[in-house]
Scaffold this motif. Structure first.
Motif, mmCIF file in Angstrom:
data_model
loop_
_atom_site.group_PDB
_atom_site.id
_atom_site.type_symbol
_atom_site.label_atom_id
_atom_site.label_comp_id
_atom_site.label_asym_id
_atom_site.label_seq_id
_atom_site.Cartn_x
_atom_site.Cartn_y
_atom_site.Cartn_z
ATOM 1 N N ARG A 136 6.572 56.962 28.998
ATOM 2 C CA ARG A 136 7.700 56.032 28.978
ATOM 3 C C ARG A 136 7.936 55.417 30.351
ATOM 4 N N MET A 137 7.533 56.131 31.379
ATOM 5 C CA MET A 137 7.694 55.620 32.743
ATOM 6 C C MET A 137 6.820 54.385 32.983
ATOM 7 N N ALA A 138 5.770 54.241 32.174
ATOM 8 C CA ALA A 138 4.849 53.111 32.345
ATOM 9 C C ALA A 138 4.949 52.114 31.198
ATOM 10 N N ARG A 139 6.013 52.223 30.422
ATOM 11 C CA ARG A 139 6.134 51.356 29.249
ATOM 12 C C ARG A 139 6.197 49.885 29.645
ATOM 13 N N SER A 140 6.836 49.584 30.752
ATOM 14 C CA SER A 140 6.898 48.183 31.191
ATOM 15 C C SER A 140 5.499 47.638 31.479
ATOM 16 N N ASP A 141 4.614 48.513 31.962
ATOM 17 C CA ASP A 141 3.241 48.083 32.244
ATOM 18 C C ASP A 141 2.503 47.746 30.950
ATOM 19 N N ALA A 142 2.821 48.483 29.883
ATOM 20 C CA ALA A 142 2.244 48.147 28.580
ATOM 21 C C ALA A 142 2.739 46.780 28.132
ATOM 22 N N GLY A 143 3.995 46.476 28.440
ATOM 23 C CA GLY A 143 4.526 45.156 28.118
ATOM 24 C C GLY A 143 3.815 44.056 28.875
ATOM 25 N N VAL A 144 3.545 44.294 30.144
ATOM 26 C CA VAL A 144 2.804 43.308 30.945
ATOM 27 C C VAL A 144 1.394 43.134 30.377
ATOM 28 N N ALA A 145 0.780 44.240 29.962
ATOM 29 C CA ALA A 145 -0.558 44.165 29.363
ATOM 30 C C ALA A 145 -0.549 43.274 28.127
ATOM 31 N N ALA A 146 0.489 43.410 27.304
ATOM 32 C CA ALA A 146 0.591 42.589 26.097
ATOM 33 C C ALA A 146 0.740 41.107 26.440
ATOM 34 N N VAL A 147 1.556 40.815 27.450
ATOM 35 C CA VAL A 147 1.755 39.428 27.880
ATOM 36 C C VAL A 147 0.443 38.843 28.401
ATOM 37 N N PHE A 148 -0.275 39.619 29.206
ATOM 38 C CA PHE A 148 -1.555 39.152 29.751
ATOM 39 C C PHE A 148 -2.570 38.915 28.632
ATOM 40 N N ALA A 149 -2.641 39.848 27.690
ATOM 41 C CA ALA A 149 -3.611 39.708 26.599
ATOM 42 C C ALA A 149 -3.297 38.491 25.737
ATOM 43 N N LYS A 150 -2.006 38.231 25.519
ATOM 44 C CA LYS A 150 -1.612 37.045 24.751
ATOM 45 C C LYS A 150 -1.988 35.770 25.502
ATOM 46 N N ALA A 151 -1.756 35.750 26.802
ATOM 47 C CA ALA A 151 -2.126 34.580 27.611
ATOM 48 C C ALA A 151 -3.635 34.350 27.567
ATOM 49 N N ALA A 152 -4.395 35.429 27.659
ATOM 50 C CA ALA A 152 -5.856 35.323 27.603
ATOM 51 C C ALA A 152 -6.303 34.800 26.248
ATOM 52 N N LEU A 153 -5.677 35.302 25.197
ATOM 53 C CA LEU A 153 -5.989 34.879 23.835
ATOM 54 C C LEU A 153 -5.740 33.389 23.661
ATOM 55 N N GLN A 154 -4.567 32.940 24.080
ATOM 56 C CA GLN A 154 -4.221 31.528 23.931
ATOM 57 C C GLN A 154 -5.076 30.652 24.837
ATOM 58 N N GLY A 155 -5.360 31.135 26.043
ATOM 59 C CA GLY A 155 -6.197 30.368 26.960
ATOM 60 C C GLY A 155 -7.588 30.158 26.403
ATOM 61 N N ALA A 156 -8.173 31.219 25.843
ATOM 62 C CA ALA A 156 -9.513 31.099 25.269
ATOM 63 C C ALA A 156 -9.510 30.147 24.076
ATOM 64 N N SER A 157 -8.412 30.108 23.331
ATOM 65 C CA SER A 157 -8.349 29.221 22.161
ATOM 66 C C SER A 157 -8.448 27.750 22.574
ATOM 67 N N LEU A 158 -7.947 27.436 23.747
ATOM 68 C CA LEU A 158 -8.038 26.047 24.222
ATOM 69 C C LEU A 158 -9.488 25.650 24.469
ATOM 70 N N ASN A 159 -10.308 26.609 24.905
ATOM 71 C CA ASN A 159 -11.731 26.316 25.098
ATOM 72 C C ASN A 159 -12.443 26.120 23.764
ATOM 73 N N VAL A 160 -11.966 26.810 22.730
ATOM 74 C CA VAL A 160 -12.511 26.571 21.397
ATOM 75 C C VAL A 160 -12.164 25.150 20.953
ATOM 76 N N LEU A 161 -10.904 24.786 21.105
ATOM 77 C CA LEU A 161 -10.442 23.480 20.639
ATOM 78 C C LEU A 161 -11.161 22.323 21.312
ATOM 79 N N ILE A 162 -11.355 22.430 22.626
ATOM 80 C CA ILE A 162 -11.965 21.306 23.344
ATOM 81 C C ILE A 162 -13.417 21.101 22.927
ATOM 82 N N ASN A 163 -14.064 22.174 22.466
ATOM 83 C CA ASN A 163 -15.470 22.067 22.081
ATOM 84 C C ASN A 163 -15.657 21.686 20.615
ATOM 85 N N VAL A 164 -14.831 22.213 19.721
ATOM 86 C CA VAL A 164 -15.018 21.887 18.304
ATOM 87 C C VAL A 164 -14.732 20.411 18.038
#
Length: 204
Positions: A136-164
């Protein structure tokens, strides 16, 4: 601190670019989720979930390794695409050769960001487990991990869109968009759930 990747990203060099940055961001997410797990193992109060935490740590390490490899894969996929755009198109034969090279290169340039997206969703699954079962002491870090993973997911989707958008085959373009939309939906929902859980637990 080794700033080579950041320095190259900031330069005028064509690679690394957004795709590589997305993969790197996803790898950072896995590292944060792993930190939560490593702060959990060995603690008496988490003994019941320790085997699951250790298994999650192994999966996170594997995901991180694949995301780091995808940084280079993204740069390698961009090279033939850039070369195709530079090909001459003065004659009908040159135009035909350029279009053929471009269509072939677009496949790799679209597949790699889709792979990045899939790894980010996998990272979010592990992050969700760590957020709910880890220290629980590191729960905020798990939250940051989720935010980063979502940003990475959305960022990669833009590369899909520009190519398709440049694919000649509408059927292939629709297939890629469908895969992208599925990964986006799955990942964004999970990331938002993790974030909400972390915020609620920190506020309570």
């Amino acid at each position: 601190m080794d700033t080579m990747f950041i320095d190259e990203l900031a330069s005028a060099a064509p690679t690394p670019g957004g795709g590589g940055a997305a993969a790197y961001c996803g790898a950072l997410a896995t590292a944060l989720a792993s930190m939560v797990g490593n702060l959990t193992v060995g603690k008496k109060s988490f003994r019941a979930v320790e085997p699951e935490v250790r298994a999650s740590l192994q999966r996170l390490e594997a995901i991180r390794g694949r995301l780091l490899q995808l940084i280079d894969a993204d740069a390698q996929a961009f090279a033939p695409l850039a070369a195709a755009y530079r090909m001459p198109k003065e004659t009908p034969e040159e135009q035909q050769a350029k279009e053929a090279a471009l269509q072939q290169a677009l496949v790799g340039a679209t597949e790699v960001p889709l792979q990045i997206m899939a790894e980010c969703v996998a990272a979010l699954v592990e992050t969700d487990f760590m957020a709910r079962n880890g220290s629980r002491m590191a729960r905020s870090d798990a939250g940051v991990a989720a935010v980063f993973a979502k940003a990475a997911l959305q960022g990669a989707s833009l590369n899909v869109l520009i190519n398709v958008g440049s694919l000649a085959s509408e059927a292939d373009a629709q297939d890629y968009r469908a895969r992208m939309d599925h990964l986006l939906s799955e990942g964004e929902i999970l990331a938002d759930e993790i974030y909400a859980f972390v915020v609620d637990s920190l506020d309570s």
